[in-house]
Motif scaffolding. Structure first.
Motif, PDB file in Angstrom:
ATOM      1  N   ILE A 186     -26.589  47.811 -11.432  1.00 44.01           N
ATOM      2  CA  ILE A 186     -26.001  48.810 -12.335  1.00 44.01           C
ATOM      3  C   ILE A 186     -24.818  49.501 -11.664  1.00 44.01           C
ATOM      4  N   MET A 187     -24.766  49.411 -10.358  1.00 43.72           N
ATOM      5  CA  MET A 187     -23.629  49.990  -9.641  1.00 43.72           C
ATOM      6  C   MET A 187     -23.449  49.272  -8.303  1.00 43.72           C
ATOM      7  N   TYR A 188     -22.260  49.368  -7.787  1.00 42.19           N
ATOM      8  CA  TYR A 188     -21.950  48.771  -6.499  1.00 42.19           C
ATOM      9  C   TYR A 188     -21.479  49.879  -5.562  1.00 42.19           C
ATOM     10  N   GLY A 189     -21.540  49.593  -4.259  1.00 46.04           N
ATOM     11  CA  GLY A 189     -20.987  50.510  -3.269  1.00 46.04           C
ATOM     12  C   GLY A 189     -21.780  51.793  -3.084  1.00 46.04           C
ATOM     13  N   CYS A 190     -21.253  52.673  -2.260  1.00 44.90           N
ATOM     14  CA  CYS A 190     -21.914  53.953  -2.007  1.00 44.90           C
ATOM     15  C   CYS A 190     -20.894  54.957  -1.468  1.00 44.90           C
ATOM     16  N   ASP A 191     -20.966  56.177  -1.992  1.00 49.57           N
ATOM     17  CA  ASP A 191     -20.082  57.249  -1.520  1.00 49.57           C
ATOM     18  C   ASP A 191     -20.822  58.349  -0.780  1.00 49.57           C
ATOM     19  N   LYS A 192     -22.071  58.127  -0.415  1.00 47.95           N
ATOM     20  CA  LYS A 192     -22.846  59.207   0.187  1.00 47.95           C
ATOM     21  C   LYS A 192     -22.507  59.400   1.674  1.00 47.95           C
ATOM     22  N   PHE A 193     -22.113  58.355   2.329  1.00 47.05           N
ATOM     23  CA  PHE A 193     -21.732  58.441   3.751  1.00 47.05           C
ATOM     24  C   PHE A 193     -22.757  59.175   4.612  1.00 47.05           C
ATOM     25  N   CYS A 194     -24.027  58.834   4.496  1.00 42.79           N
ATOM     26  CA  CYS A 194     -25.014  59.353   5.449  1.00 42.79           C
ATOM     27  C   CYS A 194     -24.513  58.947   6.836  1.00 42.79           C
ATOM     28  N   ILE A 214     -24.520  46.242 -18.982  1.00 37.98           N
ATOM     29  CA  ILE A 214     -25.872  46.291 -18.413  1.00 37.98           C
ATOM     30  C   ILE A 214     -26.910  46.022 -19.496  1.00 37.98           C
ATOM     31  N   ILE A 215     -26.786  46.740 -20.600  1.00 35.19           N
ATOM     32  CA  ILE A 215     -27.790  46.598 -21.664  1.00 35.19           C
ATOM     33  C   ILE A 215     -27.762  45.179 -22.255  1.00 35.19           C
ATOM     34  N   GLU A 217     -27.043  42.514 -20.650  1.00 35.82           N
ATOM     35  CA  GLU A 217     -27.728  41.645 -19.677  1.00 35.82           C
ATOM     36  C   GLU A 217     -29.249  41.782 -19.819  1.00 35.82           C
ATOM     37  N   VAL A 218     -29.720  43.019 -19.951  1.00 38.48           N
ATOM     38  CA  VAL A 218     -31.173  43.222 -20.081  1.00 38.48           C
ATOM     39  C   VAL A 218     -31.664  42.573 -21.380  1.00 38.48           C
ATOM     40  N   GLU A 219     -30.909  42.752 -22.459  1.00 34.38           N
ATOM     41  CA  GLU A 219     -31.335  42.158 -23.734  1.00 34.38           C
ATOM     42  C   GLU A 219     -31.442  40.646 -23.635  1.00 34.38           C
ATOM     43  N   SER A 220     -30.503  40.041 -22.928  1.00 31.84           N
ATOM     44  CA  SER A 220     -30.577  38.574 -22.848  1.00 31.84           C
ATOM     45  C   SER A 220     -31.730  38.154 -21.933  1.00 31.84           C
ATOM     46  N   LEU A 221     -32.094  38.996 -20.964  1.00 30.75           N
ATOM     47  CA  LEU A 221     -33.274  38.700 -20.129  1.00 30.75           C
ATOM     48  C   LEU A 221     -34.552  38.770 -20.967  1.00 30.75           C
ATOM     49  N   VAL A 222     -34.614  39.757 -21.851  1.00 34.93           N
ATOM     50  CA  VAL A 222     -35.781  39.867 -22.745  1.00 34.93           C
ATOM     51  C   VAL A 222     -35.892  38.591 -23.570  1.00 34.93           C
ATOM     52  N   LYS A 223     -34.754  38.168 -24.117  1.00 34.91           N
ATOM     53  CA  LYS A 223     -34.734  36.964 -24.956  1.00 34.91           C
ATOM     54  C   LYS A 223     -35.196  35.733 -24.171  1.00 34.91           C
ATOM     55  N   ASP A 224     -34.824  35.701 -22.890  1.00 32.97           N
ATOM     56  CA  ASP A 224     -35.195  34.558 -22.058  1.00 32.97           C
ATOM     57  C   ASP A 224     -36.627  34.656 -21.513  1.00 32.97           C
ATOM     58  N   GLY A 225     -37.361  35.673 -21.918  1.00 29.28           N
ATOM     59  CA  GLY A 225     -38.769  35.747 -21.542  1.00 29.28           C
ATOM     60  C   GLY A 225     -39.068  36.493 -20.256  1.00 29.28           C
ATOM     61  N   TYR A 226     -38.085  37.163 -19.691  1.00 27.27           N
ATOM     62  CA  TYR A 226     -38.373  37.962 -18.481  1.00 27.27           C
ATOM     63  C   TYR A 226     -39.231  39.167 -18.855  1.00 27.27           C
ATOM     64  N   ASN A 251     -29.941  58.433 -19.356  1.00 27.25           N
ATOM     65  CA  ASN A 251     -29.579  57.707 -20.583  1.00 27.25           C
ATOM     66  C   ASN A 251     -29.764  56.209 -20.397  1.00 27.25           C
ATOM     67  N   LEU A 252     -29.338  55.718 -19.240  1.00 30.12           N
ATOM     68  CA  LEU A 252     -29.422  54.274 -18.993  1.00 30.12           C
ATOM     69  C   LEU A 252     -30.888  53.820 -18.908  1.00 30.12           C
ATOM     70  N   LEU A 253     -31.717  54.627 -18.255  1.00 27.80           N
ATOM     71  CA  LEU A 253     -33.139  54.280 -18.175  1.00 27.80           C
ATOM     72  C   LEU A 253     -33.742  54.207 -19.579  1.00 27.80           C
ATOM     73  N   GLU A 254     -33.377  55.195 -20.393  1.00 23.82           N
ATOM     74  CA  GLU A 254     -33.927  55.242 -21.746  1.00 23.82           C
ATOM     75  C   GLU A 254     -33.472  54.025 -22.559  1.00 23.82           C
ATOM     76  N   ASP A 255     -32.187  53.713 -22.489  1.00 20.85           N
ATOM     77  CA  ASP A 255     -31.684  52.559 -23.249  1.00 20.85           C
ATOM     78  C   ASP A 255     -32.259  51.248 -22.727  1.00 20.85           C
ATOM     79  N   THR A 256     -32.497  51.172 -21.420  1.00 21.45           N
ATOM     80  CA  THR A 256     -33.117  49.960 -20.866  1.00 21.45           C
ATOM     81  C   THR A 256     -34.544  49.839 -21.380  1.00 21.45           C
ATOM     82  N   ALA A 257     -35.280  50.953 -21.369  1.00 24.05           N
ATOM     83  CA  ALA A 257     -36.657  50.938 -21.876  1.00 24.05           C
ATOM     84  C   ALA A 257     -36.689  50.500 -23.338  1.00 24.05           C
TER      85      ALA A 257
END
Ligand code: SAH
Ligand code: SF4
Ligand code: F3S
Length: 471
Positions: A186-194, A214-215, A217-226, A251-257
């Motif tokens: 859902i995202m790449y990289g990191c800006d936290k610089f621990c 993202i959504i 991709e998830v929908e097509s995974l559902v269709k493919d039986g994941y 929001n993204l978690l909710e839409d994925t669910a």
């Protein structure tokens, strides 16, 4: 040669992130029919998922995967930089491969992943590993087919690993290694610089993918039986903060669910960005799993501050307790570093106290490892490695005690398990509970690929035993 360098790796600008579509196939598709490749992946889930892309790209070129390095025409190491021992493993492997290449001159040897993005590693390879064929950085895996094709044609070392902030490449092919569970970036990289961590330098700036991509991709995974998706990022809770469209991780978690996928997981969560809104969404949706990986790193405020983690022990505990209260049966796991520069015995004791208090379901524990270019590299350190090892040992004893205690609570209970395949243990199948605990179970093969009820008969530190219960 396109070498990585630290100065550019540190840079963060406000420049807009470019999203491109993958299209490399036209030049090299099926051009390497009958050639074979061997791939070895080190590091985190992100690297594993990158390997899934690379496997697909190589297969599109007509290549076949082999499990034995000695049979391969192409040897690819997808590497990790997170700690010194990850490095050592790769350099050890390169020693073996050099030997192999002396007898099989035509093989192609490539290195990808986070080590490719390290200035020092790339320099070393350029100077001392001239026999290698290519180094390809994390920002460039979409160029894999071309560099592999060129490497079979001409035997000179190519390095293409610029330190850039990074783009997003959509629609790369993917060869998923599990039939029921899928990783979704859902995202790449990191800006936290621990201050101890090398990832912001090897993976570029935080870039969130567009929610529709993202959504879809998830929908097509559902269709493919994941049955399960894991939303991936170094810092998933910060999803969307770089997009300014008021759409966040909750929001993204909710839409994925809502796509109807049976199980949603996400990792990793940095405590800093964990919002109440997210907790409410996790609690509300049955298909968002009650299992959260919440790295704490240390139980001491001074060390946390030196680490640049941006929360105190109290703030961590407040979040931890909120999660426990609002999400029924939630399992919480963590990461802990011991032996950060100059960590005193008392400061280490604070970490032990925190573990006593949280009783984590699982904890991944590490000895601090100096990474080139990070702020912690420059910190003076008076603690010996023996002391650090003793601390790790002590911490692990405590961590294991609570892992076992938490597992024991499940004895006699009936829990949902996604059954994946035959277990390494003879006559058993294996799968994971909703709380992400490994179960070896007795049951018919027909349940592979579905979520079934399992009665836990016996609990151990790292796994559970169980029996399939017919509904
Ligand atoms: N993005 C995740 C962590 C990814 S790295 C997060 O912030 O939560 C996974 C773990 O490796 C970290 O949580 C940390 O515990 C450990 N780690 C990272 N750099 C390290 C270093 N230099 N030495 C030892 N452990 C390290
Ligand atoms: Fe590393 Fe910190 Fe980013 Fe995690 S949040 S990847 S530990 S810099
Ligand atoms: Fe390692 Fe890079 Fe992942 S350093 S842990 S492979 S992001």
């Amino acid at each position: 040669m396109n070498m990585p360098n630290l100065k550019d790796a540190r840079k963060r600008t406000k420049e807009e992130v470019i999203t491109k579509n993958y299209n490399n196939e036209k030049t090299v598709k099926n051009k390497l029919n009958n050639k074979t490749f061997y791939i070895k992946t080190y590091g985190c889930q992100m690297n594993e998922h990158d390997s899934e892309n690379m496997i697909a790209i190589l297969k599109e070129m007509g290549m076949n995967r082999v499990e034995d390095m000695e049979e391969a025409d192409l040897i690819l190491l997808n590497t990790c930089s997170i700690r010194e021992n990850a490095h050592n493993k790769v350099f050890g492997m390169l020693g073996r491969i050099k030997h192999l290449k002396q007898t099989k001159k035509n093989i192609v040897v490539g290195l990808t992943g986070c080590m490719a993005q390290e200035e020092k590693v790339a320099e070393d390879i350029k100077n001392k590993y001239k026999w290698m064929d290519f180094v390809l950085g994390t920002h460039n895996i979409h160029k894999l087919s071309n560099i592999v094709y060129d490497s079979f044609k001409e035997k000179i070392l190519k390095i293409d690993a610029p330190s850039i902030e990074g783009e997003i490449i959509e629609n790369m092919p993917v060869d998923r290694q599990n039939k029921y569970k899928a990783y979704v970036n859902i995202m790449y990289g990191c800006d936290k610089f621990c201050t101890y961590c090398i990832v912001p330098y090897t993976r570029g700036k935080q870039r969130s993918r567009n929610k529709n991509d993202i959504i879809k991709e998830v929908e097509s995974l559902v269709k493919d039986g994941y049955k399960e998706v894991t939303l991936l990022g170094q810092n998933v809770n910060a999803y969307g903060k770089d997009l300014n469209d008021n759409y966040n991780m909750a929001n993204l978690l909710e839409d994925t669910a809502k796509t109807g996928i049976e199980r949603v997981r996400f990792m990793t969560s940095h405590p800093w960005d964990f919002t109440d809104e997210m907790i409410d969404v996790i609690a509300k949706y049955k298909n968002i799993m009650p299992s959260i990986h919440l790295p704490v790193q240390s139980g001491n405020d001074k060390i946390l501050k030196l680490m640049g983690r941006r929360y105190t022990k109290e703030e961590y505990l407040t979040l931890f307790n909120k999660l426990k209260k609002k999400i029924p049966n939630v399992a919480i796991s963590t990461d802990i570093i011991v032996g950060f520069p100059n960590e005193t015995d008392e400061e280490f004791q604070d970490t032990l106290n925190l573990v006593e208090e949280c009783k984590f379901d699982l904890a991944y524990t590490f000895i601090f490892s100096k990474r080139v270019g990070t702020p912690a590299e420059k910190m003076k350190d008076s603690i010996t490695i023996e002391e650090k090892e003793q601390r790790l040992y002590k911490l692990n004893e405590l961590v294991n005690k609570y892992a076992l205690l938490n597992n024991k609570k499940l004895e006699g209970k009936i829990v949902p398990v996604l059954v994946e395949q035959a277990s390494d243990k003879d006559g058993f199948l294996m799968g994971y509970t909703d709380t992400n605990k490994l179960v070896n179970l007795k049951g018919p093969e027909k349940i592979i690929g579905s979520i079934v009820n399992v009665k836990i008969t016996d609990a151990k530190t790292w796994s559970l035993n169980g029996e399939y219960i017919e509904k």
